[in-house]
Motif scaffolding. Sequence first.
Motif, mmCIF file in Angstrom:
data_model
loop_
_atom_site.group_PDB
_atom_site.id
_atom_site.type_symbol
_atom_site.label_atom_id
_atom_site.label_comp_id
_atom_site.label_asym_id
_atom_site.label_seq_id
_atom_site.Cartn_x
_atom_site.Cartn_y
_atom_site.Cartn_z
ATOM 1 N N GLN A 109 -3.788 5.781 4.238
ATOM 2 C CA GLN A 109 -3.343 4.504 3.670
ATOM 3 C C GLN A 109 -4.147 4.284 2.395
ATOM 4 O OE1 GLN A 109 -0.901 2.796 5.419
ATOM 5 N NE2 GLN A 109 -0.976 4.508 6.866
ATOM 6 N N GLU A 115 1.391 5.010 1.764
ATOM 7 C CA GLU A 115 1.043 5.956 2.813
ATOM 8 C C GLU A 115 1.247 7.329 2.192
ATOM 9 O OE1 GLU A 115 2.574 3.740 6.785
ATOM 10 O OE2 GLU A 115 4.097 4.859 5.675
ATOM 11 N N ARG A 159 0.845 -1.204 0.000
ATOM 12 C CA ARG A 159 0.000 0.000 0.000
ATOM 13 C C ARG A 159 0.875 1.247 0.000
ATOM 14 N NH1 ARG A 159 -0.217 -1.908 5.331
ATOM 15 N NH2 ARG A 159 0.406 -0.333 6.864
#
Length: 361
Positions: free
Chosen positions: A342, A318, A316
Motif C-alpha cells: 500500500q 496498491e 492510495r
Amino acid sequence: MKIGILGLPASGKTTIFNSLTRGKADIGGFGATRSANVGVAHVPDERVDVLTKMFKSKKTIYAEVTYVDLPGSASGELFEGEAMAQLQQVDAILHVARAFEDGSVPHLEGSVDYKRDIEKVAFDIMFADIALLERRIERITGSLKTMKVAERDDAEKNIETLKRLQSDLENGIAIRDRDLEASEIKAISDTFLLSSLPLLIALNIGEDDVANTAALEEEIGELLSGRSTGGAAICGALEAELVGMSEEEEAEMRAGLDAGEPGLSRMIKLSYQVLGLNSFLTVGEDETRAWTINIGALAPKAAGVIHSDIERGFIRAETVGYDDFIECGTMAEARNRGLFRQEGREYVVQDGDIVNFLFSV
Ligand SMILES: Nc1nc2c(ncn2[C@@H]2O[C@H](COP(=O)(O)OP(=O)(O)OP(=O)(O)O)[C@@H](O)[C@H]2O)c(=O)[nH]1
Ligand SMILES: [Mg+2]
C-alpha cells in the motif's frame, strides 16, 4: 512527447517512419515528403504480453511513442521552413543515416558513407545553435545602450554566458552534453536549441547487412559521444515489406532471418528511454495496459494519467513490482509475502509497477 525524424534526402526517413508506425506515407526521396507525416508506434513490452496471458485479458494496450517524419528538402538543408517549425515541437531527434547501397537511389554526396553523414548532421545541429546564439548575442548587444544601468549588468552577464555556450558548441560540445548551471539555464530558457535534444541514430542498412546488425550498432555507439544518445540498425526496405504482411507471415520471415530482436523494437524502446518515460501497468480480465509517466512521477500524478478523477480523489495505490509478481505467480501470494504494498501520495511510481489505485470522488 514526440520524436522528429530527419536526415539527408532519400536516406529512407519515410520508409523507416512507416516501419516504426506501421504507416503508409508516400516514399520516393529527394523532397518526396512535402509536409510532415505524424504517426504512433507501439512500445514493445514483453511484460505486457506475459500479463495479458496470465490474466486472460481481452485487450492489450501498449505504451506509445509519436514520430514526426519531417518534410524533406532536395538540397539537404535540414533546418529551414516547415521542417524547422515542426522541429520546434519535438522532444528528441532521430537521424536516419543511409547505409544501404542502391544504384537506383542517388545520394546527395554521390557516395554512401554513413559515418560522414552522422558527423555532418551532428555538426549541422550544433551549427544551427551557434548561429541562433549569435543572433541572440547580437540582439542583446544592440539593446545595451538603451538599457537602464541595473538591467545592463544582467544583460552583460547573459551575453557572457551565451558566448561560453557558443564557444563550447564550436568545440563540439552539444548542450545535451553539459551540466547546465543555473545562470546558463536562465540565459537560454526562452531559446530553442536543437543540440539540447536527445539524438538517436537509425542506421538504414541494406538487406545484406542484416546479419551484421550487432557489429554495426557497436560502431554507431562509438561514433556517438555524449549523453541521451543511442542508435539502432534497421533495414528499411525489409521492414517496409514486413509491415504489409500478416502477423504469422511476419513471424515466419523474422525467424528465417535469425537476426534476434529487430532493430525496430530496439529503436522504439530507445526512443521511450531518451524521452525520460516509464511505464506502469494495470491488469485485469478486460485489459492489460501500459501507461506512460515521466520518470519520477508520484502516485497521484500517475493516477491522473488514467483519469483526472482518480488523481483528484486519490486515496492510495496498491502495487507490486513486475518481477516480484512474476516470482510469486499470483496476487494472493504477493500479498502473503508482503510484496503487494500500500503506497501513499509520496510514492514514486517505478517502471513496471503493477498498480491498482483506490480513490473516491
Ligand atoms: N534498397 C533500399 N532502398 C531503400 C531503403 N530504404 C529506402 N529505400 C529507397 O530509397 C528511396 C527514398 O526513400 P524514402 O523513405 O522516401 O526517403 P526519405 O528520406 O523519406 O526521402 P525525402 O523525404 O524525399 O527526403 C525510395 O526509393 C526507397 O524505396 C533500403 O533500406 N534499401
Ligand atoms: Mg520522406
